[in-house]
Write an enzyme that holds these catalytic residues in place. Structure first.
Site, PDB file in Angstrom:
ATOM      1  N   SER A  81      75.095  -7.829 125.013  1.00 36.75           N
ATOM      2  CA  SER A  81      76.147  -8.235 124.082  1.00 36.75           C
ATOM      3  C   SER A  81      76.452  -7.066 123.129  1.00 36.75           C
ATOM      4  O   SER A  81      75.772  -6.059 123.144  1.00 36.75           O
ATOM      5  CB  SER A  81      75.682  -9.471 123.294  1.00 36.75           C
ATOM      6  OG  SER A  81      74.507  -9.159 122.572  1.00 36.75           O
ATOM      7  N   TYR A  82      77.448  -7.252 122.294  1.00 39.86           N
ATOM      8  CA  TYR A  82      77.922  -6.175 121.409  1.00 39.86           C
ATOM      9  C   TYR A  82      76.807  -5.659 120.495  1.00 39.86           C
ATOM     10  O   TYR A  82      76.174  -6.439 119.786  1.00 39.86           O
ATOM     11  CB  TYR A  82      79.094  -6.712 120.569  1.00 39.86           C
ATOM     12  CG  TYR A  82      79.801  -5.651 119.755  1.00 39.86           C
ATOM     13  CD1 TYR A  82      80.525  -4.646 120.384  1.00 39.86           C
ATOM     14  CD2 TYR A  82      79.740  -5.659 118.366  1.00 39.86           C
ATOM     15  CE1 TYR A  82      81.193  -3.667 119.633  1.00 39.86           C
ATOM     16  CE2 TYR A  82      80.395  -4.696 117.612  1.00 39.86           C
ATOM     17  CZ  TYR A  82      81.111  -3.701 118.252  1.00 39.86           C
ATOM     18  OH  TYR A  82      81.752  -2.744 117.513  1.00 39.86           O
TER      19      TYR A  82
END
Length: 316
Positions: A81-82
């Site tokens: 994820s980011y």
């Protein structure tokens, strides 16, 4: 063989004159006591960027800015994820249990230890992003990239594992109002430590209770140590604590200081250039190096980003 243990005086002695009272302890009888306490350690929280950077530095000596650029790459490849997040939360929307199932194909050796239905989470949150977690996708990676990827995977899986159980032991002795002790620690149940690398030093000591005789007093001379210098990882943690920079800029700030030759070495030292720069700023423009100014500006920018400030009002 007799049971022998070496206990340490609880405080450091700074005056030579105080040593005399220790010399008279030899041959004395004293009572020794062992106390035990159990400790249950929950799994470590899911990664936010700063923690990923400090752990990557601790285990692999990968600098914070390298870690960020590797994480950026992993994110663009759809593997995590980011990364620019300050969150330690894994929202249900991410379907974490499904990710565990996807990871099972390649990380069965680790996922087999999962017992929780809901992951352990920390208190820090980030309005826009969850913690840094794997997506469940896998691909072949270069060595450095893979180290960071697997660290993220292990951290994520460990959030679903049991607590680790430790037993702390302390042996204490008091004689002539002087206190001595020795500490030990044993891991009773590994729990999440089977998955995530934990640096726990086990030190087994046998119990000792009752009367003992003091055979020998040993004196050790030590220099007073200056405080430890910052490493690239510990200084980023410090910046976060002081609310300076943002999760996205801290590593860059550090790189810039290195590349402009204001600081050097992994155990960070200011260069002559760096020291001269700060001295002349102190003299001519102290406001620029004022921590408070930076913090206030960051806060204002943050509020603007979160559009909490009504700009029209500001203009009045």
């Amino acid at each position: 063989g007799k049971n022998r243990i070496e206990l340490k005086h609880n405080n450091d002695i700074t005056k030579k004159s105080e040593l005399d009272k220790f010399k008279e302890l030899e041959g004395k009888k004293a009572t020794v006591l062992t106390t035990k306490s159990k400790q249950s350690l929950i799994p470590p929280f899911p990664f936010d960027l700063t923690t990923l950077q400090t752990e990557a530095y601790k285990f692999f000596s990968i600098t914070p800015s390298q870690t960020l650029s590797i994480a950026q790459k992993l994110y663009l490849s759809g593997l995590i994820s980011y990364p620019r997040t300050s969150s330690q939360k894994i929202p249900d929307v991410m379907k974490p249990l499904e990710i565990i199932r996807k990871l099972e194909r390649n990380f069965q050796e680790l996922t087999k230890y999962t017992t929780r239905q809901k992951p352990v989470e920390g208190t820090k949150s980030d309005t826009a992003h969850p913690a840094i977690i794997p997506t469940g996708n896998i691909q072949r990676l270069e060595e450095q990239d893979n180290k960071i990827f697997e660290l993220i995977v292990k951290r994520f899986i460990s959030c679903f594992c049991d607590n680790a159980d430790l037993e702390n032991k302390k042996i204490e002795l008091e004689v002539n109002k002087l206190k001595f002790s020795l500490r030990g620690m044993e891991i009773k149940k590994d729990g999440w430590m089977k998955v995530y690398p934990a640096r726990m030093e086990e030190k087994e000591i046998s119990d000792m209770n009752g009367e003992v005789k003091i055979e020998k007093v040993i004196f050790e001379e030590k220099e007073t140590k200056p405080p430890k210098r910052y490493s690239p990882a510990s200084i980023i943690t410090e910046l976060e604590k002081r609310n300076l920079g943002t999760k996205a800029t801290r590593a860059n700030i550090l790189e810039t200081l290195y590349s402009r030759n204001y600081i050097k070495d992994k155990s960070i030292k200011a260069t002559e250039l760096g020291i001269k720069l700060i001295d002349s700023l102190k003299k001519h423009s102290p406001i620029i190096i004022d921590e408070k100014l930076t913090r206030e500006m960051e806060k204002d920018l943050d509020n603007i980003r979160n559009s909490k400030k009504n700009l029209e009002e500001k203009e009045k």
